[in-house]
Write a protein that holds these residues in place. Structure first.
Motif, PDB file in Angstrom:
ATOM      1  N   ILE A   1       0.130  -0.784  -0.743  1.00  0.00           N
ATOM      2  CA  ILE A   1       0.140  -2.236  -0.943  1.00  0.00           C
ATOM      3  C   ILE A   1       0.057  -2.883   0.435  1.00  0.00           C
ATOM      4  N   GLY A   2      -1.018  -3.610   0.656  1.00  0.00           N
ATOM      5  CA  GLY A   2      -1.230  -4.207   1.974  1.00  0.00           C
ATOM      6  C   GLY A   2      -1.383  -3.121   3.022  1.00  0.00           C
ATOM      7  N   ALA A   3      -0.599  -3.202   4.078  1.00  0.00           N
ATOM      8  CA  ALA A   3      -0.670  -2.214   5.155  1.00  0.00           C
ATOM      9  C   ALA A   3       0.309  -1.066   4.965  1.00  0.00           C
ATOM     10  N   HIS A   4       1.041  -1.074   3.840  1.00  0.00           N
ATOM     11  CA  HIS A   4       2.120  -0.106   3.659  1.00  0.00           C
ATOM     12  C   HIS A   4       1.801   0.917   2.572  1.00  0.00           C
ATOM     13  N   GLN A   5       1.990   2.177   2.914  1.00  0.00           N
ATOM     14  CA  GLN A   5       1.847   3.249   1.932  1.00  0.00           C
ATOM     15  C   GLN A   5       3.194   3.429   1.228  1.00  0.00           C
ATOM     16  N   ILE A   6       3.224   3.153  -0.056  1.00  0.00           N
ATOM     17  CA  ILE A   6       4.468   3.183  -0.827  1.00  0.00           C
ATOM     18  C   ILE A   6       4.793   4.585  -1.317  1.00  0.00           C
ATOM     19  N   VAL A   7       3.775   5.316  -1.750  1.00  0.00           N
ATOM     20  CA  VAL A   7       3.957   6.648  -2.323  1.00  0.00           C
ATOM     21  C   VAL A   7       2.898   7.583  -1.764  1.00  0.00           C
TER      22      VAL A   7
END
Length: 334
Positions: free
Chosen positions: A11-17
């Protein structure tokens, strides 16, 4: 039946999983455990495409040989409910407050054309009996707010299993329930799984609950799987330090809690970092009392057996009896 390979959710610049591999054979029960913010619900909801609009999913999720990633909403709608049932955490929010509960279950049956229209009412009452709701005909005419929390959750379970799904996703279904009702719901889900040959993905932050319901356990932290294996092996001989910490902070089953009275409560240092704030290397680095210099590098997957694997540079000694490490963990946090 369910195979997840090289799954990433961004999500956006962030890897959540980021999950290399996870699978659930037909009829088996997998427990996905970790603290809030570990990515459990995001992982579970990615299977059926119920993610935020700005989430980007890559990798592969196959269900009964069908690829689920990037499928159309129409295809996913046909699979949800019919082949994959879902139980959400808060039953009162999940149920429609303006509809009688019997009508809500009947609507699920009609939506997927599971039974002829003249048999819908009878099937609804039969489902209520299967989930052990008292006086099904009377209760079916009530609204959600007229039921107890345990009854609301049983209604949700009846909706989730109405179409005889191959897989049931249970997302923290016992969190809002008292201990007695929680035990009843866990026993009910285990029995339904066994009777129907239905696979279950059970999501929880409570390793004690996961141990009761699951054949296999996957420990998730920071969106990454840190340890997977048979439930008995994970609880008796954890290897990752995060798994050890989850076991240490769990007070045990209600009948065991008395043994902990008068003793200091054990906690896990700190909290799950916000997005973008995880240190490089092992995700648990910075909170782990057993951190070593090598932890600044991402640990590889180590296989203890064909079923039990973990990712940790400084694992728990597999020869150490479970519980002997708890005193050390507690003393370091005093």
């Amino acid at each position: 039946m369910l195979e997840i390979n090289d799954l990433t959710i961004t999500i956006g610049a962030h890897q959540i999983v980021s999950i290399e591999h996870l699978s659930i054979p037909a009829g088996r029960r997998l427990g996905l455990v970790g603290e809030s913010g570990s990515g459990k619900t995001m992982t579970a909801m990615s299977i059926i495409g119920l993610l935020p609009r700005d989430a980007v999913v890559t990798g592969s999720i196959t269900f009964s040989g069908v690829e689920m990633v990037n499928r159309s909403e129409r295809d996913l709608s046909n699979i949800r409910g019919a082949e994959i049932g879902v139980i959400f955490q808060d039953p009162l929010r999940a149920l429609n407050p303006t509809m009688r509960v019997g009508k809500q279950v009947a609507e699920a049956l009609r939506l997927h054309n599971t039974v002829p229209s003249n048999q819908v009412k009878g099937r609804t009452l039969e489902l209520f009996k299967q989930v052990q709701l008292p006086e099904p005909a009377v209760l079916a005419r009530r609204y959600p707010h007229q039921l107890s929390g345990g009854q609301q959750q049983r209604v949700l379970i009846s909706m989730a299993i109405a179409c005889d799904p191959k897989l049931l996703i249970a997302d923290e279904p016992t969190t809002a329930l008292d201990v007695t009702v929680q035990k009843e719901i866990l026993e009910l889900l285990a029995r339904l799984s066994a009777d129907r040959g239905m696979a279950v993905l059970f999501v929880s932050h409570d390793l004690g609950v996961i141990e009761v319901i699951s054949d296999h356990v996957a420990v998730l932290y920071g969106g990454s799987l840190v340890e997977t294996g048979p439930a008995d092996d994970i609880v008796a001989l954890p290897r990752h330090r995060y798994t050890e910490a989850l076991i240490s902070v769990n007070p045990g089953h209600p009948e065991d809690i008395s043994a902990s009275l008068g003793k200091p409560l054990v906690t896990i240092k700190g909290s799950v970092p916000p997005l973008g704030a995880f240190l490089p290397g092992c995700r648990f680095r910075g909170r782990c009392p057993h951190e070593i210099e090598q932890c600044a590098v991402e640990p590889p997957i180590t296989e203890m057996t064909s079923e039990h694997s973990f990712k940790c540079w400084n694992p728990v000694d597999s020869t150490m009896p479970i519980g002997s490490g708890d005193a050390e963990l507690a003393s370091e946090r005093q």
